[in-house]
Design an enzyme around this catalytic site. Structure first.
Site, short mmCIF file in Angstrom:
data_model
loop_
_atom_site.label_atom_id
_atom_site.label_comp_id
_atom_site.label_asym_id
_atom_site.label_seq_id
_atom_site.Cartn_x
_atom_site.Cartn_y
_atom_site.Cartn_z
CB ALA A 1 68.45 -69.21 -12.40
CD GLU A 2 68.71 -71.36 -17.87
OE1 GLU A 2 68.55 -70.66 -18.89
OE2 GLU A 2 69.80 -71.88 -17.58
CB SER A 3 62.65 -68.14 -18.15
OG SER A 3 61.87 -68.81 -17.19
#
Length: 687
Positions: free
Chosen positions: A508-510
């Site tokens: 989800a972050e990167s």
């Protein structure tokens, strides 16, 4: 109370100079021949030297003249030495490597240097259209230096459409003003665009060129954007003119985001002073109602219900549902869902909460039918519905075969060769640029084959971005890579957290971009701030080599899993609350718990005031299910992951019961809300 709104943090990529550290730990192709490894090592050494300028890199690059990345070496050295270069040397490089990305970069950089020198003759010899607003303004300066008289329509009309412009444009705009080209009508047109974009600085700079009375009104528009509380107070003494009404209404709307009670008081007075248009009144009323709702004020539901029809927006209708959910007023929930616009109703979230409301009111059969229908979708709300209907999770994986002919063609394409080599030597930013240029205008089949080739080389984010719609959403092995070389399972286990959750956070972050960097300076796969990384390293006695070490996947995962463990410990181990804290900051989550900490997890998540965080939690929880399935063949139920507030959560272990996963015939190709990343509130560790 007031509803604070966090800044978004869109991704920006690590600068080329910071990529030096990545060269030391670059990912290599799994099928690379020994001579390729030798070339790559030689290139990395030479590139690091070239970025320091001069010609010392040439000795290290002996034998690399035929290597596909050789042009990047000379360009790096030349860009470092810009202030000492002459035009002939730059032109020589551009002639030898026409159309290459490093040549384009060198042209831009050297044009900027020529503009700084005000060498307009040399500038015009190298300039090409389409190099950005700053150089376009420099080109106009060059032409003016050669006697050109500005023509608004031919020279400035396109630039004038921008809400903000770089500093390089200031001399051109000043010349346009001095030449009488910036009429009040044109100035106001650009001010209106700047108001819409929230560009107060542009408004303030243009105001000085307006007639005095108009200049005052423009400055007050800028004040409304910059300091709405002061603007609302001062507006009691403003004249009731159209522009001042606009500024007063703008100030009220901006103030409502920060302090709803102060905005209420301001509206009480200013609606008597100004003859606001009906549209302005509706906008102010809608904004006030919306931010009272995000504050969950006592009368917020009533205010939302009583909004005039023309004042209602998608946001006010949505928040009418959320406030009713926060109160667990199930009849009000049904009424609010019925009041949603038709296109809003298509979101599975509202089907889920309609079923929740029907079940709470005793309409079990209707609720079960909605749950059963929603449970056929592999989404956050589909998984929640499957838990409530005791159904297996509906995940229908698909696979895609390679096309050897397309693969051979791609691997013979110099641009793709450069892309893969740049990734292999640890320069992913440049690799993505070559990738985009090589695939521009290509077919779907070609792009898919390129993504398969990248995935085989450990370049996972290419598949994540490529397979992002339609039937490709079912390519779970490509869209949710396990990336075992980053030691995620081992590090998560050592940190005492669920590996599936850690994978979900990184995804989800990167989206597996190891060099991702946010506007808040969060870095790497799990998007850690350097200060957070340093603190976690101290807490756990781990080595710390500075902020750039967060671009190394192994370091990032080691520290990111420990930081996740700290967030989990703060919230009784609950991964869903820790995910919210990872995104919005733990202090903000504590505030929400103080206000609504008695709600069930699904209702609490639905009432998180920040849209970014609401969607982030849903995304991470859905991704956790998918990664758990990928790792074990089954999945821990989502309702087991989303433990009630205050109840201790125990990460899954060898004896954990997991749900089966099946592929119903009616399953759709829908997938959890997905994308490269989401814009989020302050980065992990910032609160």
């Amino acid at each position: 109370m007031h509803a604070a709104r966090p800044p978004s943090r869109p991704f920006r990529l690590v600068p080329r100079l910071a990529a030096l550290i990545l060269l030391l730990a670059a990912a290599g192709s799994s099928d690379a021949a020994p001579n390729a490894d030798t070339e790559r090592e030689a290139f990395k050494q030479a590139y690091a030297t070239a970025q320091l300028g001069g010609d010392a890199w040439r000795a290290q690059a002996r034998g690399l003249q035929q290597y596909v990345l050789y042009p990047y070496l000379e360009a790096a050295a030349l860009e470092h030495d810009l202030q000492q270069l002459d035009t002939a040397r730059v032109q020589d490089y551009l002639k030898r490597y026409p159309g290459l990305i490093p040549a384009d970069d060198l042209r831009r950089a050297y044009l900027g240097e020529l503009a700084r020198r005000q060498d307009w003759t040399g500038f015009m010899a190298l300039y090409r259209d389409g190099l950005g607003d700053a150089l376009a303004c420099d080109e106009l300066q060059a032409r003016m230096a050669q006697g050109h008289r500005l023509d608004f329509d031919k020279d400035l009309a396109a630039l004038w459409q921008k809400a903000s412009l770089p500093n390089a444009c200031e001399p051109v705009l000043q010349a346009a003003h001095d030449g009488g080209l910036l009429t009040p009508t044109r100035l106001w047109a650009r001010i209106d665009r700047a108001v819409a974009a929230g560009a107060g600085g542009t408004i303030a700079s243009l105001a000085a060129w307006l007639p005095p009375r108009d200049a005052t009104a423009a400055q007050r528009l800028a004040l409304a954007l910059r300091d709405p509380a002061t603007a609302v107070k001062e507006a009691m003494h403003w004249p009731d003119t159209p522009r001042h009404r606009e500024a007063a209404a703008l100030a009220l709307r901006r103030l409502a985001r920060r302090d709803t009670n102060a905005a209420d008081a301001g509206w009480l007075h200013l609606q008597r002073r100004f003859h606001f248009s009906q549209s302005q009144r509706d906008d102010v009323l809608a904004t006030l109602a919306l931010f009272h709702a995000t504050d969950f004020d006592e009368h917020s539901l009533q205010r939302l219900r009583e909004l005039p029809v023309d004042a209602q927006t998608d946001a006010t209708r949505e928040w009418r549902v959320r406030v009713a959910l926060a109160r667990q007023d199930w009849r009000a929930v049904l009424q609010a869902i019925d009041a949603l616009a038709p296109d809003q109703r298509q979101d599975g979230e509202w089907d889920y909460f309609k079923a929740r409301a029907l079940a709470a009111l005793g309409h079990t059969r209707q609720a079960d039918a909605l749950y059963a229908e929603l449970a056929s979708e592999p989404t956050y709300f589909g998984f929640l519905a499957a838990d409530r209907s005791n159904s297996p999770y509906a995940i229908c994986p698909d696979s895609i075969g390679d096309d050897p002919a397309i693969a051979r063609s791609l691997l013979a394409e110099p641009g793709m060769q450069r892309a893969f080599e740049l990734y292999a030597v640890g320069l992913p930013r440049d690799a993505r640029r070559e990738w985009a240029r090589a695939l521009a205008g290509s077919s779907v089949a070609t792009r898919r084959e390129a993504a398969l080739l990248a995935n085989q080389r450990g370049w996972y984010d290419r598949a994540v971005f490529t397979f992002s719609s339609g039937d490709a959403l079912r390519l779970y092995d490509l869209r949710f890579p396990l990336a075992r070389q980053d030691h995620m399972v081992e590090q998560a286990s050592q940190a005492g957290i669920d590996p599936a959750w850690a994978y979900a956070i990184a995804r989800a972050e990167s989206a597996w971009m190891s060099d991702a960097r946010s506007g808040a300076d969060a870095r790497g796969l799990m998007q850690l701030l350097p200060a957070t990384g340093a603190q976690v390293a101290r807490d756990y006695g781990l080595p710390w080599a500075g902020g750039d070490s967060l671009y190394d996947p192994t370091t990032n995962v080691q520290l990111g899993t420990r930081y996740l463990a700290q967030m989990a410990q703060r919230f009784n181990g609950a991964p869903w609350l820790a995910s919210a804290a990872y995104n919005a900051g733990p202090v903000k989550v504590d505030q929400w718990l103080d206000q609504r900490g008695t709600l069930p997890p699904d209702l609490f998540t639905a009432t998180i005031p920040y849209k970014e965080t609401r969607e982030y939690v849903a995304r991470v929880m859905a991704f956790s299910v998918i990664y758990d399935w990928r790792l074990t063949g089954r999945a821990v139920p989502l309702d087991a992951r989303m433990t009630p507030i205050g109840q201790a959560y125990v990460p899954p272990g060898p004896g954990t019961v997991r749900k089966p996963v099946s592929c119903p015939a009616t399953a759709t190709a829908e997938s959890p809300a997905d994308g490269a990343t989401v814009a989020t509130p302050p980065s992990p560790g910032s609160s």
